[in-house]
Design a protein around this motif. Sequence first.
Motif, PDB file in Angstrom:
ATOM      1  N   ALA A 187       0.803  -1.219   0.000  1.00 40.80           N
ATOM      2  CA  ALA A 187       0.000   0.000   0.000  1.00 40.80           C
ATOM      3  C   ALA A 187       0.840   1.275   0.000  1.00 40.80           C
ATOM      4  N   LEU A 188       1.888   1.308   0.802  1.00 42.99           N
ATOM      5  CA  LEU A 188       2.608   2.560   1.050  1.00 42.99           C
ATOM      6  C   LEU A 188       4.084   2.509   0.676  1.00 42.99           C
ATOM      7  N   GLY A 189       4.589   1.345   0.257  1.00 44.34           N
ATOM      8  CA  GLY A 189       6.002   1.252  -0.065  1.00 44.34           C
ATOM      9  C   GLY A 189       6.854   1.410   1.178  1.00 44.34           C
ATOM     10  N   SER A 190       8.054   1.958   0.982  1.00 42.54           N
ATOM     11  CA  SER A 190       8.991   2.105   2.096  1.00 42.54           C
ATOM     12  C   SER A 190       9.174   3.554   2.520  1.00 42.54           C
ATOM     13  N   ASN A 191       8.308   4.425   2.036  1.00 39.64           N
ATOM     14  CA  ASN A 191       8.493   5.851   2.318  1.00 39.64           C
ATOM     15  C   ASN A 191       7.834   6.313   3.612  1.00 39.64           C
ATOM     16  N   VAL A 192       6.647   5.807   3.877  1.00 36.97           N
ATOM     17  CA  VAL A 192       5.914   6.239   5.068  1.00 36.97           C
ATOM     18  C   VAL A 192       5.384   5.019   5.810  1.00 36.97           C
ATOM     19  N   SER A 193       5.148   5.199   7.101  1.00 37.73           N
ATOM     20  CA  SER A 193       4.560   4.145   7.927  1.00 37.73           C
ATOM     21  C   SER A 193       3.044   4.249   7.891  1.00 37.73           C
ATOM     22  N   GLY A 194       2.368   3.120   8.042  1.00 35.20           N
ATOM     23  CA  GLY A 194       0.912   3.121   8.115  1.00 35.20           C
ATOM     24  C   GLY A 194       0.455   3.485   9.516  1.00 35.20           C
ATOM     25  N   LEU A 195      -0.633   4.239   9.616  1.00 36.05           N
ATOM     26  CA  LEU A 195      -1.115   4.728  10.908  1.00 36.05           C
ATOM     27  C   LEU A 195      -2.624   4.571  11.013  1.00 36.05           C
ATOM     28  N   MET A 196      -3.078   4.000  12.110  1.00 34.21           N
ATOM     29  CA  MET A 196      -4.498   3.865  12.421  1.00 34.21           C
ATOM     30  C   MET A 196      -4.684   4.107  13.909  1.00 34.21           C
ATOM     31  N   GLY A 197      -5.931   4.328  14.311  1.00 31.94           N
ATOM     32  CA  GLY A 197      -6.179   4.506  15.731  1.00 31.94           C
ATOM     33  C   GLY A 197      -7.624   4.814  16.028  1.00 31.94           C
ATOM     34  N   ALA A 236      -3.144   4.287  19.140  1.00 36.14           N
ATOM     35  CA  ALA A 236      -2.742   4.389  17.728  1.00 36.14           C
ATOM     36  C   ALA A 236      -1.813   3.229  17.408  1.00 36.14           C
ATOM     37  N   HIS A 237      -1.867   2.820  16.161  1.00 38.26           N
ATOM     38  CA  HIS A 237      -1.062   1.685  15.685  1.00 38.26           C
ATOM     39  C   HIS A 237      -0.210   2.132  14.504  1.00 38.26           C
ATOM     40  N   LEU A 238       1.090   1.891  14.595  1.00 40.18           N
ATOM     41  CA  LEU A 238       2.028   2.196  13.510  1.00 40.18           C
ATOM     42  C   LEU A 238       2.513   0.894  12.888  1.00 40.18           C
ATOM     43  N   ASP A 239       2.196   0.696  11.605  1.00 39.73           N
ATOM     44  CA  ASP A 239       2.711  -0.460  10.874  1.00 39.73           C
ATOM     45  C   ASP A 239       3.966  -0.015  10.147  1.00 39.73           C
ATOM     46  N   ILE A 240       5.109  -0.530  10.591  1.00 43.38           N
ATOM     47  CA  ILE A 240       6.404  -0.089  10.063  1.00 43.38           C
ATOM     48  C   ILE A 240       7.075  -1.151   9.193  1.00 43.38           C
ATOM     49  N   ALA A 241       6.250  -2.055   8.640  1.00 41.78           N
ATOM     50  CA  ALA A 241       6.814  -3.134   7.825  1.00 41.78           C
ATOM     51  C   ALA A 241       7.627  -2.613   6.646  1.00 41.78           C
ATOM     52  N   GLY A 242       7.245  -1.476   6.100  1.00 39.14           N
ATOM     53  CA  GLY A 242       7.960  -0.937   4.948  1.00 39.14           C
ATOM     54  C   GLY A 242       9.071   0.029   5.291  1.00 39.14           C
ATOM     55  N   THR A 243       9.088   0.541   6.510  1.00 39.22           N
ATOM     56  CA  THR A 243      10.037   1.599   6.864  1.00 39.22           C
ATOM     57  C   THR A 243      11.140   1.163   7.819  1.00 39.22           C
ATOM     58  N   ALA A 244      10.988   0.021   8.485  1.00 38.25           N
ATOM     59  CA  ALA A 244      11.932  -0.377   9.534  1.00 38.25           C
ATOM     60  C   ALA A 244      13.256  -0.866   8.991  1.00 38.25           C
ATOM     61  N   TRP A 245      13.267  -1.388   7.749  1.00 35.79           N
ATOM     62  CA  TRP A 245      14.529  -1.846   7.182  1.00 35.79           C
ATOM     63  C   TRP A 245      14.513  -1.726   5.669  1.00 35.79           C
ATOM     64  N   VAL A 246      15.713  -1.685   5.095  1.00 35.69           N
ATOM     65  CA  VAL A 246      15.888  -1.689   3.645  1.00 35.69           C
ATOM     66  C   VAL A 246      16.094  -3.134   3.218  1.00 35.69           C
ATOM     67  N   SER A 247      15.300  -3.583   2.265  1.00 34.46           N
ATOM     68  CA  SER A 247      15.327  -4.981   1.854  1.00 34.46           C
ATOM     69  C   SER A 247      16.286  -5.186   0.686  1.00 34.46           C
ATOM     70  N   GLY A 248      17.280  -6.043   0.885  1.00 38.25           N
ATOM     71  CA  GLY A 248      18.195  -6.417  -0.197  1.00 38.25           C
ATOM     72  C   GLY A 248      19.127  -5.298  -0.624  1.00 38.25           C
ATOM     73  N   GLY A 249      20.099  -5.642  -1.485  1.00 34.13           N
ATOM     74  CA  GLY A 249      21.030  -4.658  -2.038  1.00 34.13           C
ATOM     75  C   GLY A 249      22.124  -4.254  -1.069  1.00 34.13           C
ATOM     76  N   LYS A 250      22.977  -3.329  -1.534  1.00 34.71           N
ATOM     77  CA  LYS A 250      24.128  -2.917  -0.729  1.00 34.71           C
ATOM     78  C   LYS A 250      23.732  -2.109   0.505  1.00 34.71           C
ATOM     79  N   ASP A 251      22.537  -1.506   0.480  1.00 35.76           N
ATOM     80  CA  ASP A 251      22.086  -0.706   1.620  1.00 35.76           C
ATOM     81  C   ASP A 251      21.186  -1.488   2.565  1.00 35.76           C
ATOM     82  N   LYS A 252      21.124  -2.786   2.396  1.00 33.79           N
ATOM     83  CA  LYS A 252      20.276  -3.633   3.238  1.00 33.79           C
ATOM     84  C   LYS A 252      20.595  -3.420   4.708  1.00 33.79           C
ATOM     85  N   GLY A 253      19.543  -3.295   5.512  1.00 33.03           N
ATOM     86  CA  GLY A 253      19.762  -3.128   6.943  1.00 33.03           C
ATOM     87  C   GLY A 253      18.660  -2.329   7.596  1.00 33.03           C
ATOM     88  N   ALA A 254      18.667  -2.312   8.923  1.00 36.92           N
ATOM     89  CA  ALA A 254      17.684  -1.562   9.699  1.00 36.92           C
ATOM     90  C   ALA A 254      17.880  -0.064   9.495  1.00 36.92           C
TER      91      ALA A 254
END
Length: 500
Positions: free
Chosen positions: A384-394, A461-479
């Motif tokens: 839904a949101l990619g890795s740019n922003v976290s999802g927020l509900m509440g 409030a609930h923050l879903d950080i699945a897309g923002t907590a880490w970089v997936s794959g590649g040379k910049d992979k990491g939290a």
Amino acid sequence: MLINAKHADACKVKTACLVIGIAEGGKLDTLGKTLDTACDGALSKLLKRGDLAGKAGQTLLVPGLAGISAERLLLVGTGKDKTLSERTLRKITASALTTLKSLGGKDAVFALSEQSVKGRDHYGKARLISETLLQGVYVFDRFKSQKADAIALKQCTLLASSKADLAEITRGAQHAQAIADGAAFTRDLGNLPGNLCHPSFIAEQAQALGKAHKKLSIEVLTEKDLLKLGMGAFMAVAQGSAQPPRLVIMHYQGGAKDEAPYALVGKGITFDTGGISLKPGAGMDEMKYDMCGAATVLGTFRALVELDLPINVVGLLACAENMPSGHATRPGDIVTSMSGQTVEILNTDAEGRLVLCDTLTYAERFKPRAVIDIATLTGACIVALGSNVSGLMGNHEPLIKQILKAGESADDRAWQLPLYDEYQEQLDSPFADIANIGGPKAGTITAGCFLSRFAKNYHWAHLDIAGTAWVSGGKDKGATGRPVPMLTQYLLDRAAEAKA
């Protein structure tokens, strides 16, 4: 690396390298003209040769010029816009840092405080520059036989053009240092492998932080404690692993003893195989990052104690490992949560919400002003949101607005998703009070709906950080350390209200 600020004449400041901005077309601003006058026009002559076009992020290193005390001058392009965006300010700062890291100088002075940045005052600009610099020197090579070469750069100074601006620039740099320290703590924990970073290890890290700070106390609940509390959902996740679960309670006492705390709840699944609902093997190594919610709470507390904020905060780390075994929960099993609600577990890979639901119920005992849970909860959030922003509900719109505002201020943004009652129907179960998944549609929202049923007695409030907590794959992979900046800003804002 240390960041500080001072007021001085840019022409006379002694440093290994002075960093200044140059607009596209080689145009000099007020500071540039002052420096150009001091070096008898050498700077403008250099720019007229066309060695630097001034496009955002371009750099040109110039040896010391007569009339300027700095040993080197690093010109960095700021682009064609008179008012920069936050992205541009980060880009030019990062570009300058890349050059500085390749030099032998131990210090540098950034004379960028007069750059106009949309929505940013001197404090805001100083924080963005400082956080970008500190994030840029982060290295995780703990398990490398050959360590990265240490850079010579040890200190960066932000130059204030007037004494009136110095206090705000200094405050911005100090806050950035605390936030960056917290984010680095979070990144270190996230980057650790699951064989080392297990629930007991996270508890030990919290205890070590508590021992170092008088206002912070730590309590750790074991498997026996969780069973006594009736945390059947939490234990359903943990029972398949040889690693015992832990619920870590962190108490920060910065306000009056009778003052209601703010609560941060972090999902700490130290490794997530999916359990019996086993995940695909490709990329499963990244499931060590499934504890980044708990790591975020720890990192935010690290920043909190450094900032010494005059508020009370409770942190709850729900830590377990989700493994397949003969003891593991099966799809179709029904468990009773601490709240008394029964849950049909249709998918054992929807485990984060199970440890969180019991932890959210436990949070009621602190009578919190507000509760924010942070979790790498759903792959649907990345869709839904990619890795740019976290999802927020509440369930409380003023709280949602406070978090959104904090995200804007910290340049660590969230986006609000709907939490309408219509979505709740997807969680209906013919056998229990609630199912732990709601089908293929709106997975992020139905996960939030699930949690909402356990957070009715306070503002949540609930923050879903699945897309923002880490970089997936590649040379910049990491939290990434996100959303430590957002949550720290949220607490800074609450502290400011307390002082008002």
